[in-house]
Design a protein around this motif. Structure first.
Motif, mmCIF file in Angstrom:
data_model
loop_
_atom_site.group_PDB
_atom_site.id
_atom_site.type_symbol
_atom_site.label_atom_id
_atom_site.label_comp_id
_atom_site.label_asym_id
_atom_site.label_seq_id
_atom_site.Cartn_x
_atom_site.Cartn_y
_atom_site.Cartn_z
ATOM 1 N N VAL A 201 2.453 -11.763 56.499
ATOM 2 C CA VAL A 201 3.215 -12.648 55.513
ATOM 3 C C VAL A 201 2.040 -13.199 53.916
ATOM 4 C CG1 VAL A 201 4.699 -14.448 56.242
ATOM 5 C CG2 VAL A 201 4.420 -13.243 58.078
ATOM 6 N N LEU A 204 2.321 -10.623 51.954
ATOM 7 C CA LEU A 204 3.862 -11.422 50.980
ATOM 8 C C LEU A 204 4.256 -12.801 50.281
ATOM 9 C CD1 LEU A 204 5.777 -9.155 53.822
ATOM 10 C CD2 LEU A 204 5.032 -8.073 51.695
ATOM 11 N N LEU A 205 3.497 -13.949 50.613
ATOM 12 C CA LEU A 205 3.831 -14.752 50.068
ATOM 13 C C LEU A 205 3.572 -14.671 48.478
ATOM 14 C CD1 LEU A 205 3.441 -17.672 52.851
ATOM 15 C CD2 LEU A 205 5.257 -16.867 51.945
#
Length: 223
Positions: A201, A204-205
């Motif tokens: 995550v 992906l941020l």
């Protein structure tokens, strides 16, 4: 149009991708040979004991290769476009600009995924004949962090290549160093098992910043 864009990306990067595959194959082959020789001389038990006693994934010398592959692919894919202004023509084709950039990113991510998957399969197949299944999974789970670092290296390097101003490029480079550095804080096997989803995550941020960079690049084209 979609097929034409993908084909263009393939033509642009095919030799770089071939070099990456050959380097991965050569280095993994070298590591396999060393492990085989060690097992032959010292016995299979030496490999088991080394992995357990040292808490080592045994392939730690391979850890930077996925990152380097991601960075090199991004440079090969986006530097020619930005340096020679070819991306101006690309973005003015009769196709939504956002989808076009997404296709370019998607091509690189799929190519890296195939390389990483083949590497993981090769490591798993080789080690399954030497150590127990649990230890094989230990190696694969440890390598997942290195592959995540490779994706981060690709995404952030691509953003740096597309960014039109040097100040933002330096900022993105520093942010990239921080994101990638998190993936290499611990050399121990399975150190990140509980944090793998968080790491994914976290990488992906970075897309938020990448979208910002793309929007700035579009504004630069309009000036």
């Amino acid at each position: 149009m979609k097929k034409a864009i993908i084909y263009k990306e393939f033509l642009k990067t095919k030799w770089v991708l071939l070099c990456i595959v050959l380097v991965f194959a050569a280095y993994l082959g070298y590591l396999f040979l060393n492990i085989s020789k060690s097992a032959e001389v010292n016995g299979l038990g030496s490999i088991w004991s080394y992995m357990i006693a040292k808490d080592s994934p045994i392939f730690e010398n391979f850890r930077l290769f996925p990152l380097l592959a991601g960075v090199v692919l991004a440079i090969a894919q986006f530097i020619p476009e930005a340096a020679h202004k070819r991306i101006k023509l690309t973005l003015h084709l009769p196709y939504p600009q956002g989808k076009m950039i997404a296709l370019m990113y998607g091509f690189g991510l799929v190519a890296l995924t195939l390389i990483y998957a083949l590497s993981a399969c090769a490591i798993g197949a080789f080690m399954s004949g030497i150590v127990a299944r649990e230890l094989v999974w230990r190696i694969i789970l440890t390598a997942l962090v290195w592959f995540i670092a490779g994706y981060a290296g690709y995404l952030w390097t691509a953003a740096i290549c597309l960014e039109p101003t040097w100040k933002m490029r330096i900022l993105l480079l520093l942010l990239m160093a921080g994101v990638v550095g998190v993936c290499f804080l611990s050399p121990l096997a399975e150190s990140y098992n509980r944090f793998l989803p968080v790491l994914a995550v976290f990488v992906l941020l970075g897309q938020t910043l990448i979208y910002y960079v793309v929007s700035r690049f579009k504004e630069g084209l309009q000036d």
